[in-house]
Design an enzyme around this catalytic site. Structure first.
Site, PDB file in Angstrom:
ATOM      1  N   PRO A 128      38.213  29.565  -8.986  1.00 33.17           N
ATOM      2  CG  PRO A 128      39.633  31.375  -9.341  1.00 33.17           C
ATOM      3  CD  PRO A 128      38.539  30.579  -9.990  1.00 33.17           C
ATOM      4  CE1 TYR A 129      31.838  31.842  -3.581  1.00 32.85           C
ATOM      5  CE2 TYR A 129      30.805  30.204  -5.004  1.00 32.85           C
ATOM      6  CZ  TYR A 129      30.769  30.993  -3.866  1.00 32.85           C
ATOM      7  OH  TYR A 129      29.687  30.954  -3.018  1.00 32.85           O
TER       8      TYR A 129
END
Ligand SMILES: NC(=O)c1ccc[n+]([C@@H]2O[C@H](COP(=O)([O-])OP(=O)(O)OC[C@H]3O[C@@H](n4cnc5c(N)ncnc54)[C@H](OP(=O)(O)O)[C@@H]3O)[C@@H](O)[C@H]2O)c1
Length: 237
Positions: free
Chosen positions: A154-155
């Protein structure tokens, strides 16, 4: 007269490591500063660290709340009358489980923190940036945007989206004389990173004030022909 005399610079994440360094660097070059972050006490401390004589104001704002962001931009306009530079620095990092074990909340949290904050600020601020007046937007992506890594899905995805959002903005705003670029920092030399990685070679990391200088370059007249760029700032790491 200095490079940013008469310019109003909005710095988000201004109470954090990079935000503080960037605000100080702009202040030393004559800018008027609007400092934006969540915690009013942390913002006050960041404002207190600015060089004497710098004109500045603080706006405690949750950048995930579009109404609060609109109110903040209106407050900046009331106080300073224009916005010339928007430095979207607020953001953050979290490791997580493998993608197939990632919850909606974990996914949304990083997309919100790194992407929605930038979207909300750009949407509210762009109408207030005058055309052909050195208008600049500088976003903060990350090296992880161009090289995905396990347990950082997700980052990495959120920071990759900051690059393509930067390119879209650059395309939309090039005919108004507003440039939009982003930086891709490697590991910053911050107290938090030193605590998390005590055995790493900290000399190879990027000092926040060195990254701030790159942000100032992208905001400067010297970079007037640079737009849509994603500038790697990896230090020696
Ligand atoms: N540190 C690194 O090694 C590194 C590497 C690559 C890229 N970056 C990027 O560089 C930027 C700055 O990093 P940093 O190390 O200076 O981070 P930092 O010290 O954590 O500063 C980020 C600031 O943003 C604020 N913030 C978070 N969510 C917000 C919201 N919804 N509304 C308003 N403010 C909000 C944080 O407030 P709270 O603390 O109160 O949450 C914090 O003060 C980030 O975009 C980060 O992703 C950092």
């Amino acid at each position: 007269m200095q490079e940013f005399t008469g310019k109003t610079v909005v710095v988000t994440g201004a109470a954090g490591n990079l935000g503080r360094a960037t605000a100080v660097a702009f202040a030393r070059r004559g800018a008027r500063l609007a400092l934006i972050d969540l915690d009013p006490d942390a913002l006050q401390s960041a404002q207190n660290a600015l060089p004497k004589g710098c004109e500045s104001a603080i706006f405690a704002t949750d950048l995930l709340d579009p109404a609060a962001v609109s109110t903040m931009i209106a407050g900046v306009m009331d106080r300073f009358g224009a916005i010339h530079v928007l430095a979207n620095i607020a953001g953050g990092f979290a490791m997580g489980p493998a993608i197939h074990e990632t919850t909606d909340a974990q996914w949304d949290s990083l997309m919100d923190l790194n992407l929605r904050t930038v979207f909300n600020c750009c949407r509210a601020a762009i109408p207030e940036i005058p055309e052909w007046s050195g208008g600049r937007i500088v976003n903060v992506s990350a090296r992880a945007a161009v090289r995905g890594a396990g347990h950082m899905g997700p980052y990495c995805a959120s920071k990759a989206a900051v690059i393509t959002l930067t390119e879209s903005l650059a395309d939309e705003l090039k005919h108004r004389g507003i440039t939009v670029n982003c930086v891709l920092p490697g590991t910053l030399d911050t107290p938090q990173n030193r605590a998390a990685m005590p055995d790493a070679d900290h000399d190879t990391w990027v000092p926040p004030d060195a990254l701030a200088e790159v942000i100032l370059f992208l905001a400067s007249d010297a970079a007037r022909c640079v737009t849509g760029a994603a500038v790697p700032v990896y230090g020696r790491s």
